[in-house]
Design a protein around this motif. Sequence first.
Motif, PDB file in Angstrom:
ATOM      1  N   UNK A  57      -7.525  45.812 -23.158  1.00 15.76           N
ATOM      2  CA  UNK A  57      -6.530  46.867 -23.322  1.00 15.76           C
ATOM      3  C   UNK A  57      -6.508  47.785 -22.100  1.00 15.76           C
ATOM      4  N   UNK A  58      -7.681  48.082 -21.557  1.00 11.55           N
ATOM      5  CA  UNK A  58      -7.766  48.953 -20.380  1.00 11.55           C
ATOM      6  C   UNK A  58      -7.059  48.315 -19.191  1.00 11.55           C
ATOM      7  N   UNK A  59      -7.258  47.011 -19.025  1.00 15.30           N
ATOM      8  CA  UNK A  59      -6.601  46.303 -17.922  1.00 15.30           C
ATOM      9  C   UNK A  59      -5.087  46.309 -18.098  1.00 15.30           C
ATOM     10  N   UNK A  66       6.327  43.382 -22.651  1.00 20.71           N
ATOM     11  CA  UNK A  66       5.388  42.257 -22.726  1.00 20.71           C
ATOM     12  C   UNK A  66       3.943  42.764 -22.769  1.00 20.71           C
ATOM     13  N   UNK A  67       3.655  43.779 -21.946  1.00 18.14           N
ATOM     14  CA  UNK A  67       2.307  44.365 -21.958  1.00 18.14           C
ATOM     15  C   UNK A  67       2.021  45.004 -23.316  1.00 18.14           C
ATOM     16  N   UNK A  80      -0.896  44.230 -25.883  1.00 19.59           N
ATOM     17  CA  UNK A  80      -1.815  45.258 -26.413  1.00 19.59           C
ATOM     18  C   UNK A  80      -1.806  45.218 -27.940  1.00 19.59           C
ATOM     19  N   UNK A  81      -0.595  45.110 -28.507  1.00 20.72           N
ATOM     20  CA  UNK A  81      -0.479  45.073 -29.963  1.00 20.72           C
ATOM     21  C   UNK A  81      -1.173  43.833 -30.520  1.00 20.72           C
ATOM     22  N   UNK A 131      -4.846  44.330 -30.215  1.00 20.22           N
ATOM     23  CA  UNK A 131      -5.369  45.248 -31.231  1.00 20.22           C
ATOM     24  C   UNK A 131      -5.480  44.546 -32.578  1.00 20.22           C
ATOM     25  N   UNK A 132      -4.464  43.740 -32.873  1.00 21.28           N
ATOM     26  CA  UNK A 132      -4.498  43.010 -34.138  1.00 21.28           C
ATOM     27  C   UNK A 132      -5.659  42.014 -34.155  1.00 21.28           C
ATOM     28  N   UNK A 133      -5.863  41.340 -33.027  1.00 19.75           N
ATOM     29  CA  UNK A 133      -6.969  40.382 -32.941  1.00 19.75           C
ATOM     30  C   UNK A 133      -8.330  41.065 -33.084  1.00 19.75           C
ATOM     31  N   UNK A 134      -8.457  42.251 -32.469  1.00 14.82           N
ATOM     32  CA  UNK A 134      -9.710  42.992 -32.595  1.00 14.82           C
ATOM     33  C   UNK A 134      -9.961  43.391 -34.048  1.00 14.82           C
TER      34      UNK A 134
END
Length: 279
Positions: free
Chosen positions: A19-21, A163-164, A168-169, A172-175
């Motif tokens: 996410x930071x990248x 796209x970014x 990210x979304x 986040x869902x995967x995390x």
Amino acid sequence: KYPQKQDEIRQPIVIEETKEELLRQKVPLELERKKIGRRKMALAEQKKPFVAKKFEKLKEIEIIQKGFESLDRREKDIEKKEKSIEKKESLAEPGQQKRKIEEERWRVEETRRQMEQKRWPWDEKLNNLLKEVNKIDADLKVLEDEELELLKQENVILEKIREINRKIEIGAIKEKLKELRKIKNLFQNKSEVALSSVERIDAKLNPLLEKEETVETEKKIVEENEKMAQDFPERKKMEEERWYLEERRRKIETEKWQIEKEKEKAESHLKEINKKISE
């Protein structure tokens, strides 16, 4: 040599960005987007004096053209009178009578000549005004072309940002999904189904949002063209085009509302599962 077993075959390594990248990637894009926004505002300001000057010149042209209406009628009357005299002249026998007709034609020709000489300065002024309007249009087109190019660049940047955000979304869902797996495997299948439903709905919703944004952009361009319409047919065409775009947007919004409701329902379902997992 023995053939490799299936589990021995190396799978390609997919390195997912953090996410930071991804957020770091957004920074220059957002800066470029703001830069484009400032340039678009500057172009809008640059266009104002051209539009005002064009309006002023068109008013002058309208006044001259109205003045020409009465002059045109008088010239036609003179021309008609001249043709009538020439017809009498062609039928007259040589002599004093014909000379009188010829002298009458001279007077009419002189009157016509004087009227034409009076008209010349106005013809020249009208011609110069039309040239000025054409020059203004050319200058405006340069600015409008730049606006269109900026709009294209902005759309490319927005797509990259979207796209970014999607990454990210999804990240986040995967995390969240990984956390759920650690907490309770019992709800694994249900969570995956709910998450898949949200992603599926997003896949339907995102193109609609893009369509909506595209239609709104097209509508803005049409509204600008509508303001600058030179005559009724052109303005009517722009208004009809705007109506068409407004109808398109309403259909898109109606479909979007339905999908958003579906997404809200799916997200609510996912939330309930997450709540059960966290208990």
